[in-house]
Write an enzyme that holds these catalytic residues in place. Sequence first.
Site, short mmCIF file in Angstrom:
data_model
loop_
_atom_site.label_atom_id
_atom_site.label_comp_id
_atom_site.label_asym_id
_atom_site.label_seq_id
_atom_site.Cartn_x
_atom_site.Cartn_y
_atom_site.Cartn_z
N SER A 1 -33.54 41.92 -1.82
CA SER A 1 -33.34 42.37 -0.43
C SER A 1 -32.96 43.83 -0.34
O SER A 1 -33.35 44.53 0.60
CB SER A 1 -32.26 41.51 0.24
OG SER A 1 -32.62 40.16 0.27
N SER B 1 -27.10 38.16 1.44
CA SER B 1 -27.97 38.62 0.35
C SER B 1 -27.20 38.80 -0.95
O SER B 1 -26.06 39.27 -0.96
CB SER B 1 -28.62 39.96 0.72
OG SER B 1 -29.47 39.84 1.83
N ASP B 2 -27.88 38.46 -2.06
CA ASP B 2 -27.35 38.76 -3.38
C ASP B 2 -27.59 40.24 -3.71
O ASP B 2 -28.44 40.90 -3.11
CB ASP B 2 -28.09 37.94 -4.46
CG ASP B 2 -27.80 36.46 -4.39
OD1 ASP B 2 -26.96 36.06 -3.57
OD2 ASP B 2 -28.42 35.71 -5.15
N ASP C 1 -29.31 41.93 -6.52
CA ASP C 1 -30.27 41.53 -7.54
C ASP C 1 -30.52 42.69 -8.49
O ASP C 1 -30.97 43.76 -8.06
CB ASP C 1 -31.59 41.11 -6.89
CG ASP C 1 -31.43 39.90 -5.99
OD1 ASP C 1 -30.95 38.87 -6.48
OD2 ASP C 1 -31.78 39.99 -4.80
N GLU D 1 -27.09 38.36 -8.80
CA GLU D 1 -28.09 37.74 -9.66
C GLU D 1 -28.52 38.81 -10.66
O GLU D 1 -29.13 39.81 -10.28
CB GLU D 1 -29.29 37.24 -8.88
CG GLU D 1 -30.34 36.57 -9.77
CD GLU D 1 -31.51 35.99 -9.00
OE1 GLU D 1 -32.63 35.97 -9.56
OE2 GLU D 1 -31.33 35.57 -7.84
N ASP E 1 -40.53 33.67 -13.05
CA ASP E 1 -40.08 34.52 -11.95
C ASP E 1 -40.04 36.01 -12.30
O ASP E 1 -40.02 36.85 -11.40
CB ASP E 1 -38.68 34.10 -11.49
CG ASP E 1 -38.72 33.08 -10.38
OD1 ASP E 1 -39.82 32.64 -10.01
OD2 ASP E 1 -37.65 32.71 -9.86
N ALA F 1 -36.73 20.74 -4.32
CA ALA F 1 -35.62 19.83 -4.63
C ALA F 1 -34.35 20.23 -3.89
O ALA F 1 -33.43 19.41 -3.76
CB ALA F 1 -35.37 19.81 -6.13
N LYS G 1 -37.60 38.26 3.28
CA LYS G 1 -37.70 36.91 3.84
C LYS G 1 -37.93 36.92 5.35
O LYS G 1 -38.71 36.12 5.87
CB LYS G 1 -36.46 36.10 3.48
CG LYS G 1 -36.39 35.73 2.01
CD LYS G 1 -35.11 34.98 1.67
CE LYS G 1 -35.07 34.61 0.19
NZ LYS G 1 -33.81 33.98 -0.21
N TYR H 1 -30.65 34.03 8.46
CA TYR H 1 -30.76 35.04 7.41
C TYR H 1 -30.34 36.42 7.91
O TYR H 1 -29.63 37.16 7.21
CB TYR H 1 -32.20 35.07 6.90
CG TYR H 1 -32.52 36.17 5.93
CD1 TYR H 1 -32.11 36.10 4.60
CD2 TYR H 1 -33.22 37.30 6.34
CE1 TYR H 1 -32.40 37.11 3.70
CE2 TYR H 1 -33.53 38.32 5.45
CZ TYR H 1 -33.12 38.21 4.13
OH TYR H 1 -33.41 39.23 3.25
#
Length: 256
Positions: free
Chosen positions: A27, A37-38, A40, A75, A118, A163, A191, A217
């Site tokens: 982000s 938001s993380d 990253d 992250e 990823d 999941a 996003k 968000y």
Amino acid sequence: MNQLREIVGLVGDVLGSGVVGGYLHGSAVLGGLRPASDLDVLVVSRRSMDDRERGALLRGLLGLSGFTAGLRPVELTVVVQSEVRPWRFPPTGDFLYGEWLRAEFTAGTVPRPEPMPDLALLVTMVLAGDRPLTGPPPARVLDPVPHADLVRASLAGLPGLLAELETDTRNVVLTLARVWSTLATGEIRPKDTAADWALPRLPPSHRRVLEHARNLYLGHRYSEETWPEGLRTQAGPYAEKVLAEIDRLSPRPNSP
């Protein structure tokens, strides 16, 4: 920025001259940090870490990442440069830290090398964002990822994503829209922008779920997330519709 400086300092303390570069993605480079938001970060290293280094990096991140005391969740992914240059799929990641794994980490699990499809998405975002935290520009460190591998990485993450539809509804709803957008256009969007792309392409009956997830968000932390009565139950049919669109765009098994 203080949190990022501390992360860069921690990585330098642990890996020393093994660090090739550290790069912001997600982000922060796609469209700006939102309330949930993380931070990253992709770290490119010259070598794999030993057990002592893995433990030290993990302990440091447990103290630098979170949802309180002014912290953002972190992250952090470490990849050995030879795993991604020359590019091949799927690459092996050397270390992954994320807040969703905190319970495992505090119970004694330490991140180990494992295949990370990823990384195709991360490397693409790093190259597009061009935001080095330390080291040379990413184009001098990383190879571009072919579109076919962006598709493969996006599809590989779908089972795990689905999941979590009931427990992480906002994120799953938005990520499905982003996967659809990426497969259709080849672009990795923020996003909310992916939601903007997807909304006019959805039947009206599925738009409310995506609109609500987008609004959450843009303006709310996860602890503030609420869903109007009955709307969350529509997330399943929405997911089925987007998955059908993704399947329509996916390569067939006998495709090159």
